[in-house]
Design an enzyme around this catalytic site. Structure first.
Site, PDB file in Angstrom:
ATOM      1  N   TYR A  35     -14.947   9.225  -2.831  1.00 44.20           N
ATOM      2  CA  TYR A  35     -13.924   9.557  -3.612  1.00 44.20           C
ATOM      3  C   TYR A  35     -13.550  10.458  -4.720  1.00 44.20           C
ATOM      4  CZ  TYR A  35     -12.536   5.977  -0.355  1.00 44.20           C
ATOM      5  OH  TYR A  35     -12.273   5.240   0.608  1.00 44.20           O
TER       6      TYR A  35
ATOM      7  N   ASN B 267     -10.295  -4.678  -1.562  1.00 38.78           N
ATOM      8  CA  ASN B 267     -10.268  -3.096  -2.903  1.00 38.78           C
ATOM      9  C   ASN B 267      -9.782  -3.749  -3.786  1.00 38.78           C
ATOM     10  OD1 ASN B 267     -12.388  -1.342  -1.317  1.00 38.78           O
ATOM     11  ND2 ASN B 267     -10.773  -0.719   0.435  1.00 38.78           N
TER      12      ASN B 267
ATOM     13  N   HIS C 250     -16.506   3.334  -4.914  1.00 38.88           N
ATOM     14  CA  HIS C 250     -16.023   3.719  -4.875  1.00 38.88           C
ATOM     15  C   HIS C 250     -16.188   5.393  -6.256  1.00 38.88           C
ATOM     16  CE1 HIS C 250     -13.201   3.005  -1.414  1.00 38.88           C
ATOM     17  NE2 HIS C 250     -14.880   2.694  -1.238  1.00 38.88           N
TER      18      HIS C 250
ATOM     19  N   ARG D 243       0.474  -1.021  -0.167  1.00 41.31           N
ATOM     20  CA  ARG D 243      -0.137   0.119   0.403  1.00 41.31           C
ATOM     21  C   ARG D 243       0.399   0.786   0.378  1.00 41.31           C
ATOM     22  NH1 ARG D 243      -5.515   1.955   3.526  1.00 41.31           N
ATOM     23  NH2 ARG D 243      -5.264   3.631   2.596  1.00 41.31           N
TER      24      ARG D 243
ATOM     25  N   CYS E  73     -18.755  -2.324   0.169  1.00 48.21           N
ATOM     26  CA  CYS E  73     -17.690  -1.206   0.692  1.00 48.21           C
ATOM     27  C   CYS E  73     -19.059  -0.346   2.310  1.00 48.21           C
ATOM     28  CB  CYS E  73     -17.867  -0.071  -0.033  1.00 48.21           C
ATOM     29  SG  CYS E  73     -16.832   1.654   0.239  1.00 48.21           S
TER      30      CYS E  73
HETATM   31 MN   LIG Z   1     -14.867   0.994   0.039  1.00 49.22          MN
END
Ligand SMILES: [Mn+2]
Ligand SMILES: [Mn+2]
Ligand SMILES: [Mn+2]
Ligand SMILES: [Mn+2]
Lengths: 431, 431, 431, 431
Positions: free
Chosen positions: C250, C146, C197, C92, C167
């Site tokens: 997002y 994700n 998102h 990440r 989510c």
């Molecule tokens: Mn999510």
């Protein structure tokens, strides 16, 4: 260039050979393979020898080969044509007679007869396609085998072979409109939309002028805009006006079923169903074909019903070979051009023909509602028939007959039982 | 809350009033306007007085108003319901008898009978809609007027009124399945897909278990899954298995036309066509309704065929009013949920009901091909019928009948002539 | 009932366990298998032991199993959840930092970071699916991993497993709107439409009243309608008015990229990119989890960003298990409900949840053009990413980055090279 | 045959006149009406007189009429062409400079510049269409006015005029490919798919051989496949390979925005933005046009950027007039041929040209995902722009700019304010 003619022993073959001879200047065929099955060996010999006399007489350098080895015929071919009849004319007799026994239209491409023919034919065609995939992957398969729309769709769905389905009805319609207006067929343009043997002419231009409405009026009185193997009842003028498009010959089974059924019943009682008429013509033709001084296509072949058949076939090959980009009405995958039908089904429509094959041209107008509805239900029948044929699925077969406008659920069960039983030799997938 | 009941003099009204009484605790109706036309004045009086006795007897504070002034009834209404019959029961007699004279199914919602009813009804409903647009623009129009799917589609296409079409068949089907499994109807869930009176139940869950196949087996033997006004012939088990879904009662006209036609012929010869049976029942009902000591819905109303009608109607209003978000099968605009049908047509399908109205839930499975085909052709017929009714277009009317699976082009012309002629008083758009 | 939690050693697991404990009365889980990979063994132990203390403390009869044998965990499971991170938090860090080096948004689910994560994750998830197909074919796979929309679409396209993508953003949005209006979340209803998102709230009802425009005004000034891991810049009121829908957190990457990029750049310079913040929180959490007197989910977990995560997960399982037929916003196959997107892609939308899973409800309104365009290009990016991930196709990977609104063709090549290089241990399909 | 040239005082007109002269033998134009507005009167005189000298010199019997009366020009015309620039070149200067002030691409058809031009142009074109509907309802409107795709779509949506949008880019692409392979342009065939100025060449055949991949390689190194008014940066070979199609010149704004922006910035600093270069060329051209011994199109016109413009225009008219049924790439209504775009939008695609106009031919292959995504978002921008222009809707205008890949929500508000302000004289719909 190599051509493979599967079902080469057909009585139609001289028609095709004539086409290749006449178009040799633009379609330089070097080798034709006529291939047939063991039972057709004798006919193949007769037809093949006539074909040889024809090319010799015409003085074109085409080699005619006769063979029972299908793989050899297909190998490296540029074009493969199919004109097979699984079960021979005996099966056609049954296709026409079984429905009549249930008081239903008996026809070899439409309704229960065409259904039976599809069940027999699709597995054989898909076998041929496997060989083409292996031995001639770049070949174009031109499919004339009936029911041509259903067979073409089966190939599109279950093989990777490049294929186009072909019928002589569109070119015949053009010829008859040309006669009606006494013009050269080149000056006739039209849009045909639908599926094989259920195709509407939605727009007709003669010498650049839209004459659609006028043709609809003329078609009501003038007999003659029909193929040979469908009785020539005139259309009702008010009906045509309300329809707004010219139906094809086979539409008579849908739009005047009573009259058509009575006509067939009468014929059957007189022992004159179309299959038997054809069988007689064929016997006479093969008698004739054997005469060693016959060196051209005999006039009598025209009675057989395949008028313009070679013209349609050779036109298509010529346009592909020469990348002509002209317009012909053929059977191809829908791919969304008719949004009311499934994306992957076959349709019959004006296409641009070039080196790569055939691509539909967007119709001028949206399909009228009255056309859409009938088209959709018959296409659903076709899809069910293909699945039934490929999987040997009795439930789908039963539903195919149940929703067909010329059959129906009332009678579908005993009818299906009889069809499966009488064709069982040719339906291994159901056993 | 104000309810306008257009066609308030109908024999069904006590059913509806009972529903309002039983659900008063969750649907606090304050005013009901029963409105009817001049010719229905007497019946309106009878029914209205019964309604008053009913609410009084039930001790709920609902005011019953009777009026011939439609505008007054509609003004500021929260819900408008329509249950009208243009041309009264006499017209229904003709709707059922005219087709039979042509050897065709005679039914008030299906086939040529439903077609005639649609031509008469659509202009009247659209007039009502104009008044709703003006006088009660936020009202929900709940349409029970048959042919409910066609009428609802006409409203969706030609007005801005919020509308939902409603039939008692879905709730009836649920009730009968509950009986079959001896469970509370709450424990029956199903998916119905199609259009009004041509709707298939594609999935049935009882107490959370998928019992679709089992119901198909049971439905073959058990009579009883049918509405009262359609003869109760059992389904063939092999046919149901191949179909893979439970047809509705009206499907029998499509799937067993011969048997249904014979039954109707027999009834006609015996003077017992449904319209006349109904007329007799109605006469008896109105006799009964006048008895001043009758203060509840009489048992005999059930013979009339509208079982669960009030339940369906009041359930829908209750769920809208209370934003319940439960699932009911109603007629709404397609908007793409069934991609095989036009985007703007009406369909009958499971919907989520909330304050804003009804929105379809995506079906679990794609529609099987055998369902799609029949659905599409009947929808095309419906679209043509709506256009014919709105424009007074004879060509479209002719094509509508020509493509209907229960009519056909063979007979469409004389049949249409007779329909237009015998209904001419109610068809100003064609004059 | 057996639950398999893949990636069971995640710091989120106590959140999930708390959910199972709280809903035990309606979701009687008997066995939970926490499974992780060898490298996660230590964390798995810590989390598993905490989970055991939690269920014991709560006195519910749930057995907690810890295992490194994924097959054993999956076998016969009723629900499988995935919350894996291929390459761990170190990956990440790279997902967030690599894009920043190219002056691009670095985010773990959106843009180039999410792209890299998808390439690593999809093959692993598809391996898990093969095991589910074999060992628990009836299980529901609830995917939280994700980029959840992309991963869910890969599963829908390349496996037969029943799956729903989940989510916590939708439930979080509901909670924040409830706070805004000071009402119980039960009185908030909304329609969310889009993809994971990138989902717009197009209609918001509070206590049955449409407050969409009001929320748009409030959202412009009120900070707070955002998830924890996205910076909370307020929306411009004129922009929201013209958009006509509430964007999700997002969306800020798309609608205010400059501000977001600057914010990330600043964070990076300060050594505070989200991945590192999270890593620090996680270290502290695992420290905490080891305290043997900790027997409930610690408050500090909320900082981690997964608010309402257990609520979303357990709600979904509960509704499926109890056939609740309530409405939740989850990721499912489109199947035509949004006609502007491919039929087989994943979308995030209001669904009816029942025993069989989730089915979309038709939105009240057609998608506004401004939403459609952005949705379509990002979906095209997602499709390309899935194909690139499954086939290891560099060309598709390059085009995926080239068309992404937050990347672009200018920079796609060196960026892709770096992503492939730095992740090469986890991208066997590209080697 | 009568031609109306709206914007007849354009410097391009001699190009068009040359086309009519060269094709006179197959397109027997008798009258050309050059019409312009009051401010363009002087230029109209100059150009008209040159046109007269040209036809006289060529000895073809075409009458040149000059008028400021648009109705007189349109009345009974067979073809109407538009080549107008609302606000003249001064407006173009602003279209190119305003975006640059926001660090955005400034281009007269693409991005914010094209947006401003669309807002100014659409109302004027729709006024012209009203006159065509009244005075020449059978005329074909050939629209060259930029942004041609957007303008054509506005006409298709808001008028009944038969229209085709035309750009010289497709014919230019063919010419350049012919040069690349040193063949006659007749031996180049291609499929172009997209929308105006965002059109991909997906398949290229030279002398019947598919050379698509080869062109993609060549295009990477060879400069020259670009229109004159777009800088000629070479494409990256790996990018083209992954794209799988040849982008058009205007794609460079989307695929290499940084390089293009820097180039424009440099030009602006040097005072050489395209609008000013063009203005200078135009001034010189009009100087030249006044020389009374100039009797042919001067060579210098080629610098102006409209290469092959007359060829494209006259080819189209010739094919329509002669019902040629050849293939040209033009802008028409989608009607479902590209299912990923709205049914009623304009697309640029290979069409069959005949007496009735242009009809798309089905592409050989489905659109690749990487093309689809970009196409969809730019089309959404175009639809919003049309609605904004027609309704004077600031919200839609703001969203149009916000979703455009070359603009974005970050900057859309101040940019829109500036555009509306600086063009306010030409934007009555926003006042
Ligand atoms: Mn999510
Ligand atoms: Mn045929
Ligand atoms: Mn009903
Ligand atoms: Mn152009």
């Amino acid at each position: 260039m190599k051509i493979a003619v599967i079902g080469g022993g057909s009585s139609y073959t001289p028609e095709l050979i004539e086409g290749f001879i006449n178009h040799y200047w633009e379609l330089p065929v070097s080798e034709i393979y006529l291939v047939d099955i063991e039972q057709g060996k004798e006919k193949l010999e007769i037809v093949g020898n006539l074909a040889r006399r024809m090319v010799e007489n015409a003085n074109v350098p085409i080699t005619i080969n006769m063979t029972l080895d299908r793989r050899k015929a297909i190998e490296q071919a540029d074009f493969v044509t199919t004109q097979i009849r699984v079960g021979l004319l005996e099966a056609r007799v049954r296709d026409e007679q079984i429905p009549l026994a249930f008081n239903l239209i008996g026809q070899e491409t439409t309704g229960a007869g065409g259904f039976a023919k599809a069940l027999r034919t699709i597995p054989v065609i898909l076998d041929i396609c496997k060989e083409i995939e292996e031995l001639a992957p770049d070949a174009h398969l031109l499919n004339f085998t009936n029911p041509a729309g259903i067979v073409t769709e089966a190939v599109l769905k279950y093989s990777n072979v490049k294929t186009i389905g072909l019928c002589n009805l569109p070119i015949g319609t053009k010829m008859r409109i040309a006669q009606l207006y006494d013009v050269n067929p080149e000056h006739v343009e039209f849009e045909m939309i639908g599926i094989n043997h259920l195709v509407w002419t939605t727009k007709i231009m003669v010498e650049g002028k839209n004459v659609t409405d006028d043709v609809l009026k003329k078609a009501s009185y003038t007999k003659g805009i029909t193929v040979r193997n469908v009785p020539d009842f005139g259309w009702d003028p008010l009906f045509l006006k309300s329809l707004g498009a010219l139906p094809c010959s086979y539409h008579k089974y849908y739009y005047m079923p009573n009259q058509m059924l009575q006509d067939q019943m009468k014929a059957m009682k007189g022992g004159e169903i179309r299959a038997k008429v054809v069988k007689k013509i064929e016997d006479e033709l093969f008698e004739l074909y054997q005469e060693s001084n016959l060196k051209v296509k005999p006039k009598q072949l025209e009675l057989r019903g395949g008028a313009y058949y070679s013209e349609a076939a050779v036109n298509l090959m010529t346009s592909i070979y020469n990348n002509k980009k002209d317009i012909q009405v053929v059977n191809v995958q829908n791919k969304g051009i008719l949004p009311c039908l499934p994306i992957n089904c076959s349709i019959e429509i004006n296409c641009l023909i070039d080196k790569e094959g055939a691509r539909p041209i967007q119709p001028s107008e949206n399909l009228p509602t009255q056309i859409r509805g009938l088209l959709q239900i018959v296409k659903a029948y076709e899809e069910l028939t293909i699945e039934a044929a490929v999987r040997g699925d009795v439930d789908m077969a039963l539903q195919a007959l149940s929703i067909h406008p010329l059959v129906g659920a009332d009678v579908a069960q005993p009818l299906l039982a009889k069809i499966l039983n009488e064709n069982r030799r040719y339906l291994p997938q159901f056993n």
